[in-house]
Design an enzyme around this catalytic site. Sequence first.
Site, PDB file in Angstrom:
ATOM      1  N   HIS A   1     -76.495 -13.301 -28.028  1.00 59.58           N
ATOM      2  CA  HIS A   1     -76.451 -12.166 -28.836  1.00 59.58           C
ATOM      3  C   HIS A   1     -77.961 -11.994 -29.321  1.00 59.58           C
ATOM      4  O   HIS A   1     -78.683 -10.811 -29.672  1.00 59.58           O
ATOM      5  CB  HIS A   1     -75.536 -12.023 -29.770  1.00 59.58           C
ATOM      6  CG  HIS A   1     -74.053 -12.266 -29.245  1.00 59.58           C
ATOM      7  ND1 HIS A   1     -73.563 -11.773 -28.135  1.00 59.58           N
ATOM      8  CD2 HIS A   1     -72.908 -13.116 -29.705  1.00 59.58           C
ATOM      9  CE1 HIS A   1     -72.358 -12.002 -27.876  1.00 59.58           C
ATOM     10  NE2 HIS A   1     -72.119 -12.984 -28.856  1.00 59.58           N
TER      11      HIS A   1
ATOM     12  N   ASP B   1     -72.587  -8.970 -22.616  1.00 59.11           N
ATOM     13  CA  ASP B   1     -72.965  -9.463 -24.140  1.00 59.11           C
ATOM     14  C   ASP B   1     -72.584  -8.595 -25.128  1.00 59.11           C
ATOM     15  O   ASP B   1     -72.944  -7.194 -25.155  1.00 59.11           O
ATOM     16  CB  ASP B   1     -74.406  -9.963 -24.302  1.00 59.11           C
ATOM     17  CG  ASP B   1     -74.787 -10.272 -25.610  1.00 59.11           C
ATOM     18  OD1 ASP B   1     -74.323  -9.683 -26.635  1.00 59.11           O
ATOM     19  OD2 ASP B   1     -75.593 -11.239 -25.882  1.00 59.11           O
ATOM     20  N   HIS B   2     -71.250  -8.513 -25.577  1.00 59.77           N
ATOM     21  CA  HIS B   2     -70.676  -7.583 -26.463  1.00 59.77           C
ATOM     22  C   HIS B   2     -71.586  -7.014 -27.453  1.00 59.77           C
ATOM     23  O   HIS B   2     -71.526  -5.698 -27.980  1.00 59.77           O
ATOM     24  CB  HIS B   2     -69.243  -7.821 -26.980  1.00 59.77           C
ATOM     25  CG  HIS B   2     -69.619  -8.609 -27.900  1.00 59.77           C
ATOM     26  ND1 HIS B   2     -69.470 -10.121 -28.413  1.00 59.77           N
ATOM     27  CD2 HIS B   2     -69.169  -8.317 -29.502  1.00 59.77           C
ATOM     28  CE1 HIS B   2     -69.567 -10.486 -29.446  1.00 59.77           C
ATOM     29  NE2 HIS B   2     -69.190  -9.491 -30.298  1.00 59.77           N
TER      30      HIS B   2
END
Length: 519
Positions: free
Chosen positions: A274, A211-212
């Site tokens: 996110h 999950d950047h």
Amino acid sequence: MAKASATVTVNPQHDGNTLRDGLHRDRVTDPCSIVFFGASGDLFKRMLLPAVYALRLNGTLSNDFALVGYSRSNYTDESFREYCKQQLDEFAPADQKPKGAIWDDFARRISYMSADFDDVKCYEALKKRLDENDAQLGTAHNRLFYLSTPPSVFPEIIKHIKAAGIDPRTHVKGWTRIVVEKPFGTDLLSARALQQTVERAFDERSVYRIDHYLGKEPVQDIMALRFANTIFEPVWNRNYVQSVQITAAEQLGVELRGGYYDNAGALRDMIQNHVMNLLALVAMEPPASSDADAIRNEKFKVLSAIAPPTHEDVASMSARGQYGPGSIDGKPAIGYRAEQDVDPASNTETFAAVRLHVDSWRWAGVPFYLRSGKRLARKVSEIAVTFKPIPHRLYGESTDTIEPNVLVIKIQPEEGVTMRFEAKVPGPKSHIRSVFMDFNYGSGFGVQSPPAYERLIGDAIRGDQTLFTRWDAVERAWEIVTPILDVWEHTKDFTFPNYPAGGQGPESAAKLFPEWRAL
Ligand code: BG6
């Protein structure tokens, strides 16, 4: 396969700027081969390749590494190296362009397999390639498989990795890890099915669900802010906090991803992953240690304390929107339904807002408002913690409004923390107005934060799972959003499009929570 030659060592020195005291280079990773499935795609050229090259330039990546591109497109090793160079020329930051001996050494460690995702022979050839890397490039039997293909092919890649005998359970020398890009499933059932496939081949400790947002420096700082300071934690609870709002707003529309996005929508694309991760970090209890699982246990507990809404609750705890034509920065912008690869009668939401409650001792009664959308007035991701109003008014002229204190964790584009508090306006009267204390990463530390992917790929090679989402949290996040998805998918919103491109989002969001911070 290129022949091994002398390796090039990169070792940046401290430049004497005292603002940078305390900044460390990460420990050098193990030698390894990194296999990028989907190497001809957009994510690889824009994010993944520049991240690996940056890790090489800053000395974090072991000298003994190899990069294998695996994709259907037709490249040879040589033409793929040339392709990588062109992409770095275009997408890497100005001071990280490919050149000189470092690039030459990097390039000779790149190879390419033009291969199918569903043909076991291709995976056998991949195994051979990885064995050659071990022998010729010193990659020490360590393998990182990075899935950056469309999610529909994740299961077949995982099955074939196992069938070709390159899975961690049969591979005893070195380590094997898999990085899975989001989305991890498209709903609860598909996520569970994907997890079953993953589990058949990999143990949880080898699985890195990316999950950047977790790789963004200010997101990592949420825990430092809370647990490396004494002043915030005593007030971080229902006694002092009125509400928490989490925003991930974008100015961009769906660009060239209409095909994907029209089947996804804002709730799946941003909130389930996110934004939920941000909520978990802001609401979690102090972990027993900084160990990956200690932290992930606490994050999971937060999500487990959020009751999924019933279908009947959905209308009163959520708002959805879709952008129509409007203008962005003074330029006309088309509406969502006119975007490429989008159904002209689409019912997909490009904006989602929800109110959730964390039913715990710490947070009982405190609403958490989450929102995310495309084509909004500006790009901003932030968490705003609003504190309770003062109990008794002593200061200020009668016309002054005494605003509540707000702590804002700024994730992007600005990175830092701002505290709003009330102060006396200079002069003979006792006017009160809001002022701000502002911390900014750039000016505080004198460096730019590294891109999220650089941090995350480095962590995956080092075997640190802290910033990757564990399966139990992914599953719980799907459980929370599923009733909303069900209702939204089965009821058309006849008000769509209900906000103009470049706007603040739909009116229904303002009804859900009138105190959203302006975008
Ligand atoms: C991705 C979503 O995960 O995050 C995109 O799929 C979105 O739709 C992107 O644009 C936003 O990332 P960032 O880092 O620009 O906030």
